[in-house]
Design a protein around this motif. Structure first.
Motif, PDB file in Angstrom:
ATOM      1  N   VAL A  43     -17.919  33.588 -30.774  1.00 37.32           N
ATOM      2  CA  VAL A  43     -18.302  34.294 -29.560  1.00 37.32           C
ATOM      3  C   VAL A  43     -18.770  33.292 -28.513  1.00 37.32           C
ATOM      4  O   VAL A  43     -18.417  33.395 -27.337  1.00 37.32           O
ATOM      5  CB  VAL A  43     -19.398  35.356 -29.845  1.00 37.32           C
ATOM      6  N   ASP A  44     -19.529  32.270 -28.934  1.00 35.97           N
ATOM      7  CA  ASP A  44     -19.985  31.254 -27.997  1.00 35.97           C
ATOM      8  C   ASP A  44     -18.810  30.497 -27.383  1.00 35.97           C
ATOM      9  O   ASP A  44     -18.801  30.222 -26.187  1.00 35.97           O
ATOM     10  CB  ASP A  44     -20.927  30.261 -28.691  1.00 35.97           C
ATOM     11  N   SER A  45     -17.817  30.153 -28.197  1.00 34.75           N
ATOM     12  CA  SER A  45     -16.671  29.428 -27.666  1.00 34.75           C
ATOM     13  C   SER A  45     -15.845  30.329 -26.742  1.00 34.75           C
ATOM     14  O   SER A  45     -15.336  29.869 -25.727  1.00 34.75           O
ATOM     15  CB  SER A  45     -15.799  28.857 -28.793  1.00 34.75           C
ATOM     16  N   ARG A  46     -15.737  31.610 -27.078  1.00 40.51           N
ATOM     17  CA  ARG A  46     -15.016  32.532 -26.192  1.00 40.51           C
ATOM     18  C   ARG A  46     -15.731  32.638 -24.854  1.00 40.51           C
ATOM     19  O   ARG A  46     -15.088  32.640 -23.810  1.00 40.51           O
ATOM     20  CB  ARG A  46     -14.863  33.909 -26.839  1.00 40.51           C
ATOM     21  N   GLN A  47     -17.052  32.704 -24.880  1.00 43.70           N
ATOM     22  CA  GLN A  47     -17.820  32.761 -23.634  1.00 43.70           C
ATOM     23  C   GLN A  47     -17.641  31.480 -22.826  1.00 43.70           C
ATOM     24  O   GLN A  47     -17.520  31.518 -21.608  1.00 43.70           O
ATOM     25  CB  GLN A  47     -19.320  32.993 -23.922  1.00 43.70           C
ATOM     26  N   ALA A  48     -17.629  30.337 -23.517  1.00 44.92           N
ATOM     27  CA  ALA A  48     -17.441  29.055 -22.823  1.00 44.92           C
ATOM     28  C   ALA A  48     -16.072  28.989 -22.165  1.00 44.92           C
ATOM     29  O   ALA A  48     -15.932  28.535 -21.026  1.00 44.92           O
ATOM     30  CB  ALA A  48     -17.619  27.897 -23.803  1.00 44.92           C
ATOM     31  N   ILE A  49     -15.054  29.463 -22.881  1.00 42.98           N
ATOM     32  CA  ILE A  49     -13.707  29.487 -22.316  1.00 42.98           C
ATOM     33  C   ILE A  49     -13.677  30.415 -21.103  1.00 42.98           C
ATOM     34  O   ILE A  49     -13.143  30.061 -20.045  1.00 42.98           O
ATOM     35  CB  ILE A  49     -12.675  29.935 -23.376  1.00 42.98           C
ATOM     36  N   ALA A  50     -14.252  31.582 -21.235  1.00 45.69           N
ATOM     37  CA  ALA A  50     -14.280  32.550 -20.132  1.00 45.69           C
ATOM     38  C   ALA A  50     -15.024  31.970 -18.927  1.00 45.69           C
ATOM     39  O   ALA A  50     -14.573  32.101 -17.784  1.00 45.69           O
ATOM     40  CB  ALA A  50     -14.936  33.855 -20.584  1.00 45.69           C
ATOM     41  N   ARG A  51     -16.152  31.307 -19.173  1.00 45.99           N
ATOM     42  CA  ARG A  51     -16.952  30.726 -18.092  1.00 45.99           C
ATOM     43  C   ARG A  51     -16.140  29.661 -17.341  1.00 45.99           C
ATOM     44  O   ARG A  51     -16.117  29.631 -16.114  1.00 45.99           O
ATOM     45  CB  ARG A  51     -18.243  30.142 -18.662  1.00 45.99           C
ATOM     46  N   GLU A  52     -15.453  28.788 -18.088  1.00 45.72           N
ATOM     47  CA  GLU A  52     -14.651  27.735 -17.454  1.00 45.72           C
ATOM     48  C   GLU A  52     -13.468  28.311 -16.693  1.00 45.72           C
ATOM     49  O   GLU A  52     -13.128  27.831 -15.614  1.00 45.72           O
ATOM     50  CB  GLU A  52     -14.168  26.716 -18.490  1.00 45.72           C
ATOM     51  N   LEU A  53     -12.860  29.347 -17.234  1.00 44.08           N
ATOM     52  CA  LEU A  53     -11.738  29.979 -16.547  1.00 44.08           C
ATOM     53  C   LEU A  53     -12.224  30.665 -15.272  1.00 44.08           C
ATOM     54  O   LEU A  53     -11.566  30.590 -14.227  1.00 44.08           O
ATOM     55  CB  LEU A  53     -11.054  30.979 -17.479  1.00 44.08           C
ATOM     56  N   ALA A  54     -13.380  31.288 -15.332  1.00 42.67           N
ATOM     57  CA  ALA A  54     -13.957  31.899 -14.134  1.00 42.67           C
ATOM     58  C   ALA A  54     -14.262  30.831 -13.091  1.00 42.67           C
ATOM     59  O   ALA A  54     -14.048  31.041 -11.891  1.00 42.67           O
ATOM     60  CB  ALA A  54     -15.226  32.677 -14.495  1.00 42.67           C
ATOM     61  N   ASN A  55     -14.740  29.658 -13.537  1.00 43.00           N
ATOM     62  CA  ASN A  55     -15.013  28.556 -12.607  1.00 43.00           C
ATOM     63  C   ASN A  55     -13.745  28.070 -11.924  1.00 43.00           C
ATOM     64  O   ASN A  55     -13.784  27.636 -10.776  1.00 43.00           O
ATOM     65  CB  ASN A  55     -15.676  27.377 -13.334  1.00 43.00           C
ATOM     66  N   ALA A  56     -12.628  28.133 -12.627  1.00 47.94           N
ATOM     67  CA  ALA A  56     -11.357  27.689 -12.050  1.00 47.94           C
ATOM     68  C   ALA A  56     -11.013  28.508 -10.813  1.00 47.94           C
ATOM     69  O   ALA A  56     -10.431  27.994  -9.869  1.00 47.94           O
ATOM     70  CB  ALA A  56     -10.238  27.787 -13.080  1.00 47.94           C
ATOM     71  N   PHE A  57     -11.375  29.765 -10.803  1.00 48.59           N
ATOM     72  CA  PHE A  57     -11.094  30.602  -9.645  1.00 48.59           C
ATOM     73  C   PHE A  57     -12.022  30.266  -8.473  1.00 48.59           C
ATOM     74  O   PHE A  57     -11.696  30.527  -7.334  1.00 48.59           O
ATOM     75  CB  PHE A  57     -11.239  32.088 -10.002  1.00 48.59           C
ATOM     76  N   GLU A  58     -13.177  29.698  -8.772  1.00 48.02           N
ATOM     77  CA  GLU A  58     -14.118  29.319  -7.727  1.00 48.02           C
ATOM     78  C   GLU A  58     -13.718  28.028  -7.045  1.00 48.02           C
ATOM     79  O   GLU A  58     -13.955  27.835  -5.868  1.00 48.02           O
ATOM     80  CB  GLU A  58     -15.524  29.155  -8.320  1.00 48.02           C
ATOM     81  N   THR A  59     -13.166  27.112  -7.796  1.00 46.63           N
ATOM     82  CA  THR A  59     -12.825  25.805  -7.265  1.00 46.63           C
ATOM     83  C   THR A  59     -11.550  25.905  -6.457  1.00 46.63           C
ATOM     84  O   THR A  59     -10.557  26.399  -6.929  1.00 46.63           O
ATOM     85  CB  THR A  59     -12.627  24.803  -8.418  1.00 46.63           C
ATOM     86  N   VAL A  60     -11.601  25.422  -5.226  1.00 58.91           N
ATOM     87  CA  VAL A  60     -10.456  25.559  -4.339  1.00 58.91           C
ATOM     88  C   VAL A  60      -9.485  24.399  -4.492  1.00 58.91           C
ATOM     89  O   VAL A  60      -8.300  24.593  -4.640  1.00 58.91           O
ATOM     90  CB  VAL A  60     -10.924  25.672  -2.872  1.00 58.91           C
ATOM     91  N   GLU A  61      -9.989  23.172  -4.466  1.00 57.67           N
ATOM     92  CA  GLU A  61      -9.115  22.009  -4.447  1.00 57.67           C
ATOM     93  C   GLU A  61      -8.841  21.466  -5.838  1.00 57.67           C
ATOM     94  O   GLU A  61      -9.750  21.282  -6.624  1.00 57.67           O
ATOM     95  CB  GLU A  61      -9.738  20.893  -3.606  1.00 57.67           C
ATOM     96  N   ASN A  62      -7.589  21.202  -6.096  1.00 56.16           N
ATOM     97  CA  ASN A  62      -7.159  20.452  -7.273  1.00 56.16           C
ATOM     98  C   ASN A  62      -7.821  20.925  -8.553  1.00 56.16           C
ATOM     99  O   ASN A  62      -8.323  20.131  -9.331  1.00 56.16           O
ATOM    100  CB  ASN A  62      -7.451  18.961  -7.041  1.00 56.16           C
ATOM    101  N   ASN A  63      -7.845  22.227  -8.773  1.00 54.33           N
ATOM    102  CA  ASN A  63      -8.577  22.740  -9.926  1.00 54.33           C
ATOM    103  C   ASN A  63      -7.771  22.722 -11.210  1.00 54.33           C
ATOM    104  O   ASN A  63      -8.180  23.309 -12.184  1.00 54.33           O
ATOM    105  CB  ASN A  63      -9.159  24.114  -9.642  1.00 54.33           C
TER     106      ASN A  63
END
Length: 185
Positions: A5-25
């Protein structure tokens, strides 16, 4: 179970961050995929985990309705290729210098189509990006017609044109669907 569950949350968090980052994500996507690789090794991410991760990303990003459906599909496409996508992103960057979210998504979908062949996926992604750039540089039919009409209007206003020339140009324009503004000075 809690490690999973922790690793799934970490993956989800990083994927959500990808949508926040505009340049060269592409690098953010790569980081997310590295976490997935540590968690799942070389096995495919189970469907229940994919659902958990994509649902978590949707909640973190406040997506709902059609937006959630489309974006969750994008997340699944990225995660389904977690084993090969970092390599494809690295190769794509060498050929294209940058890799944003759309490029990473295109690579993931191309990897699926090419059954994991990185060379084919990257080639197709580079070709698609070049074609899109080329198409953006070409005027649409409506833009071309507008430019031609503007040019003919300028010609019609030139001094010292014979009435015959103006008449011929006007007939040519009307036969081809162009509307000239004869009243402008």
């Amino acid at each position: 179970m809690s490690k999973q569950v922790d690793s799934r949350q970490a993956i989800a968090r990083e994927l959500a961050n990808a949508f926040e980052t505009v340049e060269n994500n592409g690098s953010v996507v790569t980081h997310c995929l590295e976490i997935a690789a540590k968690s799942y090794g070389t096995t495919a991410i189970p469907n229940k985990d994919l659902k958990f991760i994509t649902d978590s990303v949707a909640i973190m990003r406040n997506w709902d309705g059609d937006t959630a459906k489309v974006r969750k599909s994008e997340c699944r496409a990225i995660l389904s290729q977690y084993a090969k996508l970092p390599e494809a992103i690295a190769v794509f960057r060498k050929r294209s210098t940058t890799c944003d979210w759309r490029d990473a998504l295109r690579l993931a979908r191309n990897l699926r189509k090419s059954k994991g062949n990185v060379t084919t996926a990257v080639r197709d992604a580079v070709d698609a990006k070049a074609a899109k750039k080329s198409a953006a540089e070409k005027p649409t039919a409506k833009q071309a017609k507008g430019r031609a009409t503007a040019a003919m209007n300028l010609i019609m206003r030139l001094p010292h044109l014979s009435k015959e020339f103006k008449s011929a140009l006007s007939k040519l324009a009307s036969r081809n669907g162009f509307t000239l503004n004869m009243n402008r000075a």
